[in-house]
Structure formats: structure tokens, C-alpha cells
Write a protein that holds these residues in place. Structure first.
Motif, PDB file in Angstrom:
ATOM      1  N   TYR A 212     -25.867 -27.913  14.745  1.00 21.54           N
ATOM      2  CA  TYR A 212     -25.371 -29.206  15.220  1.00 21.54           C
ATOM      3  C   TYR A 212     -24.908 -29.109  16.673  1.00 21.54           C
ATOM      4  N   ALA A 213     -24.226 -28.020  17.040  1.00 18.99           N
ATOM      5  CA  ALA A 213     -23.753 -27.833  18.418  1.00 18.99           C
ATOM      6  C   ALA A 213     -24.817 -27.095  19.228  1.00 18.99           C
TER       7      ALA A 213
ATOM      8  N   MET B 278     -18.892 -30.144  19.805  1.00 19.39           N
ATOM      9  CA  MET B 278     -18.848 -30.081  18.343  1.00 19.39           C
ATOM     10  C   MET B 278     -18.294 -28.761  17.831  1.00 19.39           C
ATOM     11  N   ASP B 279     -18.476 -27.666  18.601  1.00 13.31           N
ATOM     12  CA  ASP B 279     -17.942 -26.377  18.159  1.00 13.31           C
ATOM     13  C   ASP B 279     -16.424 -26.346  18.192  1.00 13.31           C
ATOM     14  N   THR B 280     -15.817 -27.297  18.862  1.00  9.55           N
ATOM     15  CA  THR B 280     -14.358 -27.419  18.855  1.00  9.55           C
ATOM     16  C   THR B 280     -13.903 -28.391  17.774  1.00  9.55           C
TER      17      THR B 280
ATOM     18  N   ALA C 270     -21.244 -24.128   7.860  1.00 10.06           N
ATOM     19  CA  ALA C 270     -20.613 -24.563   9.109  1.00 10.06           C
ATOM     20  C   ALA C 270     -20.988 -23.659  10.269  1.00 10.06           C
ATOM     21  N   GLY C 271     -21.195 -22.373   9.996  1.00 11.34           N
ATOM     22  CA  GLY C 271     -21.487 -21.432  11.067  1.00 11.34           C
ATOM     23  C   GLY C 271     -22.951 -21.302  11.412  1.00 11.34           C
TER      24      GLY C 271
ATOM     25  N   GLY D  89     -29.759 -31.873  16.023  1.00 11.92           N
ATOM     26  CA  GLY D  89     -29.596 -30.770  16.951  1.00 11.92           C
ATOM     27  C   GLY D  89     -30.827 -29.881  17.010  1.00 11.92           C
ATOM     28  N   GLY D  90     -31.402 -29.589  15.846  1.00 12.46           N
ATOM     29  CA  GLY D  90     -32.608 -28.776  15.815  1.00 12.46           C
ATOM     30  C   GLY D  90     -33.761 -29.454  16.542  1.00 12.46           C
ATOM     31  N   ALA D  91     -33.894 -30.769  16.344  1.00 11.06           N
ATOM     32  CA  ALA D  91     -34.958 -31.504  17.036  1.00 11.06           C
ATOM     33  C   ALA D  91     -34.747 -31.479  18.545  1.00 11.06           C
ATOM     34  N   SER D  92     -33.491 -31.618  18.981  1.00 11.04           N
ATOM     35  CA  SER D  92     -33.195 -31.578  20.422  1.00 11.04           C
ATOM     36  C   SER D  92     -33.470 -30.198  21.005  1.00 11.04           C
TER      37      SER D  92
END
Length: 607
Positions: free
Chosen positions: A147-148, A344-346, A142-143, A396-399
Motif C-alpha cells: 500500500y505504501a 501510509m507507513d506512518t 500489514a508488513g 499500490g501494486g498497480a502504481s
């Protein structure tokens, strides 16, 4: 999927050292992985809001002596991001008054790790054996996953980390510690401070009051103290609402009606699962079931206190995440077709809190016909949660990679503009590849002499270098197949080739920065070829020493400046080789460190 929680002080004491050690290792893994991503996809350039909110409205007035304390509380859209501004100013000062987004990104890594620790430790410290190992692995996932990505690759976005910290710390304090007079005051102070992280920080006061009422209902906090705390917290939330600026241009973003709001809220509560009522049910049943049971139950056994406190902490985190989702759905819910990465981090902590709460509730069931069904449902939900989180992380990595590639592609245009090409440098360019959606306003930023003084090293104008009567040097000065580099000079002369020899010394250069970046081509490193930075009094010098000769390509080196006033000495006494160099570009101390760390990581980076 259930949890075995350590009971009794003796087992806790025996396992504490191992638990702390494993927890520390897990956090270091998170830090290392996030550093790997920052080194790979991070950039020193500002992006979008960083041009306005940081460079133009914070660092520029600071350098011009116009920054006032009230500017730290000024609105940024609907938010008053005092703490983000203060941290930015501290990093800007520590970096010798040079902006560098990558410096902020590396600073945000331990800040994120602290946020993750404040959430995870209350649960992990009570686990043992395989449950502890599994929970640590899930925490690392998760950390670490990107994604965020919007928050991970724009330093300015640490306001989301600060908001989460501002809620996890007081919830820990009220849930697990006696609410003494000092802690009582600290809770009020933290609730007030949360108002200056993001606008939705007003919900922190509400959730502390909510947790206090849960604790009082279970006899874990005196009723009168909980009532007084709630009475003092709710006005803080009201004040937070009243100081939220109303932005007319943002009205179309708000949910248009109740249906619009509910659909947006469903998307946020479902994340990372697909948006659907079933996803909300699967993910949020543990919290809803606990609240229902809490409402019905009339008596809590005394020996159940440690579990209840942990459950109240997790329920409060989950409810707070749902409140954040409601605020976002209300303020940004119109035609919300997906969950923006910055939120997303929230929202991730709502899902994590529900999964942990579900595992704790399985401990209460322990056996019976419902146990197997509940265990299967929780396991399936957890598996789906982390599987879809991984999918979001690939996106997220692609972005992040695409933004990094775009900004790298846009750097030459920024350098060309600063070198005098004017607006023509931006013709045909994607504005976001330049880091700002409006090229006219970007041009205004870059035309300002104060802003030019604080730009990062990758686009910053170089120091003007003049060579004193040096016929051995030619403009460009590199072998014809070497890529052109503006402002370069060297000892390869068309028609004469490598045969030109000599020693050249520049006119004195002045700088307030501790480092400079220079690019070199040719055969620097051969015995009779050298470049040195020498203080004007001749007392100190720094030699440029590449790992290998760059040959017909350019290799950048970051060099410590020997003194505030120095000269560049270039020597070529070998007729068989040539060398070329670019003018030096000033670099702050933290920029030097983060570049060195990024270079070291990227040489070993598997991505």
C-alpha cells in the motif's frame, strides 16, 4: 475478538522460545514478500528527489572532494535527513561509488522489518495460542502489502522508516524498562536524533513526554523523574520546530484555514477506511475510550501493571500517529483529496495500535451486555481495516508496476542521450518515465562527467572497446533478425553469413569496478565459440557462460573482472555458427548481488 495475555513468569518462560521462533518466521515472511516485490518492480534508476538530493548534492560532491559534514544536515525541503544521507553514503561506498536504487531498496527491507518488529514485539511477546497466530498473520499482512508503494520502491524514502524506529524504540524503553540514568540520557539522545529523520521528528520528544506522564499518573514512573524528563524533552521539540526550514514555494500546500485542516486530518485519521467522521470514530474509539477512562480512574490495581504498560505503549503510538496526521494536515492539507502513499507507513500504525488496544480493553470487560456489542464493533472494524488495506495494496501494486514499466521504457532514451543524441533523445517522452519531471535539468545532470561516473549499470556508458586488427569482427555482427544494440560487434557478416572465423583480442581496458555487464547474441556456448575476460598479465581469466545460447536475441551476463586491467578475447572457429557481444559496462559489487538476487527471485516469481 479479544486477547488472552500470558500472566506470570512461569508461563512466559515456557512459551518464550516458541513465541520468538514464530515471530522470527513471521518477519522472514515479510522480508521474503517485500523482496519479491522489489525484485519484480524495483529499478536501479534514480527517481525525482534522488537526482537532486542524492546524486547531485551528495554523491557528486563526494567524488569531487567537496562534500562537508555540514552538508549532511542541510535542508531537504522542510527536512534535515541526516541519517538517510549517511546510510546512502555507506551504500554508495560499499557499491564501489556507483548509485543503484535497487541496492537501497534491498537494504531498506531489513530496515522496515526492524521497524515492524519494534512496534509488534511488545504486544506479541505477551500473547499465546490462537491469539498469537492471528496477530502474527495480521502483522505479516500489514508488513507485506504494497500500500505504501512510494516508500517501498524509492530507496531515499527510508526516512519514514527511520522516523518510526526513532519513536518505537524510546516508547519501548520508557514503557517497559526502568528509567535509569543511562536510559534517561538515551531517551533524550533518541529524541534529539529524531529531529534529523524528518521534520515531524520533533513530535518524538512530545510523545515520549506524554508516555512518561501517563506512566507517572499510574505510579509506574516516579513523578519527579517524569517531570524532569518532560522538562528536558520539550525544549528538544521546540528546537526541532525552530530548525525546520521555511520553504516559500510550499506555502500554497499548507491548510488554508481550520476547515481545510480538519478535513485533511479527517482523511488521514480515516485511512485506510473511506474518509468520513464515522471512519474516524470506528478506528479511534479504543484510544479515545482509554484516555477517557485514564482521566476518570483514580486507582490502578498492582496486578494490572503489565497490561497498563502495554496499553500505555499502544496509546502513545496511536497518539503519535494522530500527531503525525495533524502535522501532515497542517503542512500539506490544502486540497488534500487522498492520502499519499508515502504517508501510509506512518498512519497504518495508528490503526494497528487502536485495534490492539481495543482487543486489550475487551479483556477488561470480559462479560456483560456491552461485551458482545464491543466485540462485534471491534471485529467489524478490524475486518474493514484489513479489507480496505488490501484494496489500497492493489492500487499500490498497480502504481508500482506502472512506474517500473515507465522507467524501463525510458531507459533507451537515457542511453541515447549519454551516447551523444543530446536533448533530441527526450523528445516526445514522458518526463517521469525518464525519472525526473524537468528534462532540461535532467540533461544538465547527465552532461556532468562526475555524474556519468556514478550512474547505475542499466544506463551507464560502456567502456570504449577497441579490437586489435580483427577482420573476423563486423560492426553489429548479428543475424539481421536480432534486435539492434548500440556498439555491438560480432562474427556474422552480411554476404558471408556464419562462415567468418577467427580469434580477436581487444586493447586493454581499465576499471576500478569488480564486475562488468555484457550482452551476448548468437551461439555462445557451442564448443568452438567463446568469450573470455583475461587479465593483461595473462594470470587470470573469466569465461562468459550463458545458461543457453541466446540465438537471435540478447542475453546479459554479469561477469567478475579478472583484474583492474584486462582484455576481451572472442573466439569463433565454427563456420556454422556466429556470436556477437556488446562493450562491457562497469558494475559495483552490491549491484551485482542485488541483480543476482532479483534474477533468482523473478525466475520463481508468481507475480
Amino acid at each position: 475478538m479479544s486477547m488472552h495475555v500470558m500472566a506470570g513468569t512461569a508461563p512466559l518462560a515456557e512459551k518464550r522460545a516458541l513465541t520468538v521462533a514464530l515471530f522470527a518466521v513471521a518477519l522472514l515472511v515479510v522480508v521474503a514478500i517485500r523482496a519479491l516485490f522489489v525484485a519484480r518492480w524495483g529499478t536501479d534508476l534514480p527517481f525525482w528527489d534522488q537526482w537532486d538530493a542524492e546524486i547531485d548534492r551528495l554523491y557528486k560532491p563526494l567524488l569531487e572532494g567537496a562534500l562537508q559534514w555540514r552538508d549532511l544536515f542541510a535542508p531537504h525541503n522542510e527536512h534535515r535527513i541526516f541519517f538517510t544521507r549517511v546510510l546512502g553514503l555507506l551504500l554508495f561506498w560499499a557499491n564501489d561509488h556507483q548509485f543503484d536504487n535497487r541496492v537501497e531498496l534491498f537494504f531498506n527491507i531489513p530496515l522496515y522489518a526492524a521497524m515492524l518488529a519494534f512496534f509488534s514485539w511488545p504486544l506479541l511477546r505477551r500473547l499465546r495460542g490462537s491469539d498469537l497466530v492471528l496477530a502474527l498473520l495480521l502483522m505479516i499482512a500489514a508488513g507485506s502489502l504494497p500500500y505504501a508503494w512510494e516508500n517501498q520502491f524509492a530507496g531515499f524514502q527510508n526516512c519514514f522508516f527511520l522516523l518510526n524506529i526513532a519513536v518505537f524504540i524510546p516508547l519501548q524503553q520508557v514503557a517497559f524498562r526502568p528509567v535509569t540514568n543511562v536510559r534517561f540520557g538515551m531517551l533524550l539522545l533518541l529524541a534529539g536524533a529524531a529531529l534529523f529523520t524528518l521534520a515531524s521528528g520533533l513530535t518524538v520528544a512530545v510523545i515520549i513526554a506524554f508516555a512518561a506522564q501517563l506512566l507517572a499518573r499510574d505510579g509506574l514512573l516516579p513523578v519527579r523523574r517524569a517531570a524532569l524528563l518532560t522538562t528536558l524533552l520539550l525544549p528538544i521539540a521546540v528546537i526541532g520546530y525552530l530548525i525546520v526550514p521555511q520553504i516559500p514555494g510550499h506555502q500554497p500546500l499548507r491548510a488554508a484555514d481550520l476547515g481545510d485542516f480538519l478535513l485533511a486530518w479527517q482523511r488521514l485519521l480515516s485511512w485506510p477506511l473511506p474518509s468520513a467522521p464515522l471512519s474516524v470514530v470506528l478506528l479511534w474509539t479504543p484510544c479515545l475510550a482509554w484516555l477517557l477512562r485514564w482521566t476518570i480512574a483514580r486507582h490502578v490495581p498492582a496486578d494490572d501493571e503489565q497490561y497498563r504498560r502495554l496499553e500505555i505503549f499502544l496509546v502513545s503510538v496511536a497518539v503519535w500517529s494522530a500527531l503525525q496526521g495533524a502535522v501532515l494536515a497542517l503542512s500539506r492539507g490544502h486540497d488534500l483529496t487522498g492520502v499519499p502513499a508515502r504517508y501510509m507507513d506512518t498512519m497504518v500504525f495508528g490503526g494497528l495500535a487502536n485495534l490492539a488496544l481495543g482487543a486489550l480493553q475487551l479483556r477488561r470487560i470480559a462479560s456483560g451486555r456491552w461485551y458482545s456489542l464491543a466485540q462485534l464493533a471491534l471485529f467489524s472494524t478490524a475486518l474493514s481495516f484489513f479489507a480496505t488495506l488490501t484494496i489500497w495494496s492493489f492500487k499500490g501494486g498497480a502504481s508500482a508496476a506502472a512506474r517500473h514499466a515507465g522507467l524501463e521504457h525510458g531507459k533507451p532514451a537515457l542511453r541515447d542521450y549519454l551516447a551523444g543524441a543530446g536533448p533530441a533523445a527526450f523528445a516526445g517522452r514522458d518526463p517521469l518515465a525518464l525519472g525526473y519531471p524537468n528534462t532540461s535539468r535532467l540533461a544538465n545532470f547527465l552532461a556532468n562527467p562526475t555524474i556519468r561516473r556514478l550512474l547505475p549499470v542499466s544506463v551507464r556508458p560502456s567502456l570504449a572497446i577497441a579490437w586489435n586488427n580483427c577482420p573476423a569482427l563486423a560492426a553489429t555482427g548479428a543475424y539481421p533478425t536480432t534486435p539492434a544494440l548500440a556498439g555491438s560487434s560480432g562474427t556474422y557478416v552480411p554476404g558471408l553469413g556464419n562462415s567468418v572465423r577467427g580469434r580477436c583480442t581487444s586493447a586493454p581496458l581499465q576499471t576500478a569496478y569488480p564486475f562488468v555487464r555484457m550482452a551476448f547474441a548468437g551461439y555462445l556456448g557451442e564448443a568452438k565459440l567463446s568469450v573470455r575476460l583475461v587479465s593483461t598479465d595473462g594470470a587470470r581469466e573469466v569465461a562468459a557462460s550463458p545458461v543457453a545460447a541466446p540465438r537471435e536475441s540478447w542475453q546479459t551476463l554479469d561477469l567478475r573482472v579478472p583484474a583492474a586491467s584486462f582484455v576481451v578475447e572472442m573466439t569463433d572457429e565454427d563456420p556454422d555458427f556466429w556470436l556477437a557481444l556488446s562493450p562491457p559496462v562497469e558494475q559495483g559489487y552490491l549491484s551485482y548481488l542485488t541483480q543476482a538476487v532479483s534474477t533468482w527471485i523473478n525466475r520463481r516469481n508468481p507475480i
